[in-house]
Design a protein around this motif. Structure first.
Motif, short mmCIF file in Angstrom:
data_model
loop_
_atom_site.label_atom_id
_atom_site.label_comp_id
_atom_site.label_asym_id
_atom_site.label_seq_id
_atom_site.Cartn_x
_atom_site.Cartn_y
_atom_site.Cartn_z
N PRO A 1 -12.59 -2.07 4.49
CA PRO A 1 -11.14 -1.95 4.60
C PRO A 1 -10.49 -3.28 5.01
CG PRO A 1 -12.11 -1.16 6.63
CD PRO A 1 -13.26 -1.54 5.70
N VAL A 2 -9.22 -3.39 4.68
CA VAL A 2 -8.44 -4.56 5.03
C VAL A 2 -7.05 -4.08 5.41
CG1 VAL A 2 -7.31 -6.61 4.11
CG2 VAL A 2 -9.68 -6.17 3.55
N LEU A 3 -6.51 -4.65 6.48
CA LEU A 3 -5.12 -4.44 6.86
C LEU A 3 -4.35 -5.72 6.54
CD1 LEU A 3 -5.53 -2.64 10.28
CD2 LEU A 3 -4.32 -1.71 8.30
N ILE A 4 -3.18 -5.57 5.94
CA ILE A 4 -2.35 -6.71 5.58
C ILE A 4 -0.97 -6.54 6.21
CG2 ILE A 4 -1.24 -7.94 3.67
CD1 ILE A 4 -3.57 -6.84 1.89
N HIS A 5 -0.51 -7.59 6.88
CA HIS A 5 0.85 -7.61 7.42
C HIS A 5 1.73 -8.27 6.36
CE1 HIS A 5 4.07 -9.22 10.24
NE2 HIS A 5 4.17 -7.92 10.28
N ARG A 6 2.59 -7.49 5.75
CA ARG A 6 3.37 -7.99 4.61
C ARG A 6 4.26 -9.18 4.97
NH1 ARG A 6 4.73 -2.10 2.23
NH2 ARG A 6 3.55 -2.28 0.32
N ALA A 7 4.96 -9.12 6.09
CA ALA A 7 5.94 -10.16 6.44
C ALA A 7 5.28 -11.53 6.62
CB ALA A 7 6.70 -9.78 7.70
N SER A 8 4.11 -11.56 7.24
CA SER A 8 3.46 -12.85 7.52
C SER A 8 2.38 -13.20 6.51
CB SER A 8 2.82 -12.81 8.92
OG SER A 8 1.73 -11.90 8.93
N GLY A 9 1.91 -12.19 5.77
CA GLY A 9 0.81 -12.42 4.84
C GLY A 9 -0.55 -12.46 5.51
N GLN A 10 -0.59 -12.16 6.81
CA GLN A 10 -1.87 -12.16 7.54
C GLN A 10 -2.74 -11.01 7.06
OE1 GLN A 10 -0.32 -12.12 11.66
NE2 GLN A 10 -1.66 -13.88 11.95
N VAL A 11 -4.04 -11.27 7.00
CA VAL A 11 -5.01 -10.28 6.57
C VAL A 11 -6.03 -10.07 7.69
CG1 VAL A 11 -6.82 -9.77 4.88
CG2 VAL A 11 -4.73 -10.95 4.15
N LEU A 12 -6.26 -8.82 8.05
CA LEU A 12 -7.29 -8.48 9.04
C LEU A 12 -8.42 -7.80 8.30
CD1 LEU A 12 -8.12 -8.37 12.08
CD2 LEU A 12 -7.17 -6.06 12.10
N SER A 13 -9.54 -8.51 8.17
CA SER A 13 -10.69 -7.93 7.48
C SER A 13 -11.76 -7.45 8.45
CB SER A 13 -11.28 -8.93 6.48
OG SER A 13 -11.61 -10.12 7.14
N GLU A 14 -11.70 -7.92 9.68
CA GLU A 14 -12.64 -7.48 10.72
C GLU A 14 -11.98 -6.31 11.47
OE1 GLU A 14 -15.76 -8.59 11.09
OE2 GLU A 14 -15.42 -9.92 9.40
N THR A 15 -12.15 -5.10 10.94
CA THR A 15 -11.44 -3.94 11.47
C THR A 15 -12.32 -3.04 12.33
OG1 THR A 15 -11.93 -2.68 9.47
CG2 THR A 15 -9.85 -3.91 9.51
N GLY A 16 -13.45 -3.54 12.78
CA GLY A 16 -14.37 -2.72 13.55
C GLY A 16 -14.02 -2.57 15.02
#
Length: 88
Positions: free
Chosen positions: A61-76
Motif C-alpha cells: 500500500p501507499v498513502l499519497i498527500h495530494r497537496a504536497s505530493g508526498q508519498v508514504l510507502s512505509e506504512t507498517g
C-alpha cells in the motif's frame, strides 16, 4: 475521483494493504476515513495506473498527500501513518 486530501493505493492479495486498512479502522478508529480516497488496483485499474505512474508507485500500500505530493510507502508503523495523515 474525489477531492479527499489523501489517496490510498491498494490491491487484492496484499497482506500489507490489509494491515494498513486494519490500522486505519482499529487503532485510529476511522478518524481519517473521510480524508482518504481508496484506489483499488483491480476495481479501478485506469485511475490506479494513472496515479501510480504520476507518483512513481511500484508497490502497495501507499498513502499519497495530494497537496504536497508526498508519498508514504512505509506504512507498517502506526506513528508514521498517523503523523502523515495529520498533515492535512
Amino acid at each position: 475521483m474525489t477531492d479527499a486530501p489523501f489517496l490510498l493505493l491498494t490491491q487484492d492479495a496484499c497482506p500489507q494493504c490489509e494491515r494498513l486498512k486494519l490500522m486505519l479502522s482499529a487503532p485510529l478508529k476511522g478518524k481519517f476515513d473521510r480524508q482518504i480516497e481508496v484506489l483499488h488496483r483491480q476495481q479501478q485499474p485506469d485511475d490506479f495506473a494513472s496515479v501510480a505512474e504520476q507518483y512513481g508507485v511500484r508497490a502497495t500500500p501507499v498513502l499519497i498527500h495530494r497537496a504536497s505530493g508526498q508519498v508514504l510507502s512505509e506504512t507498517g508503523g502506526l506513528g508514521a501513518v498517523k503523523a502523515f495523515l495529520e498533515q492535512a
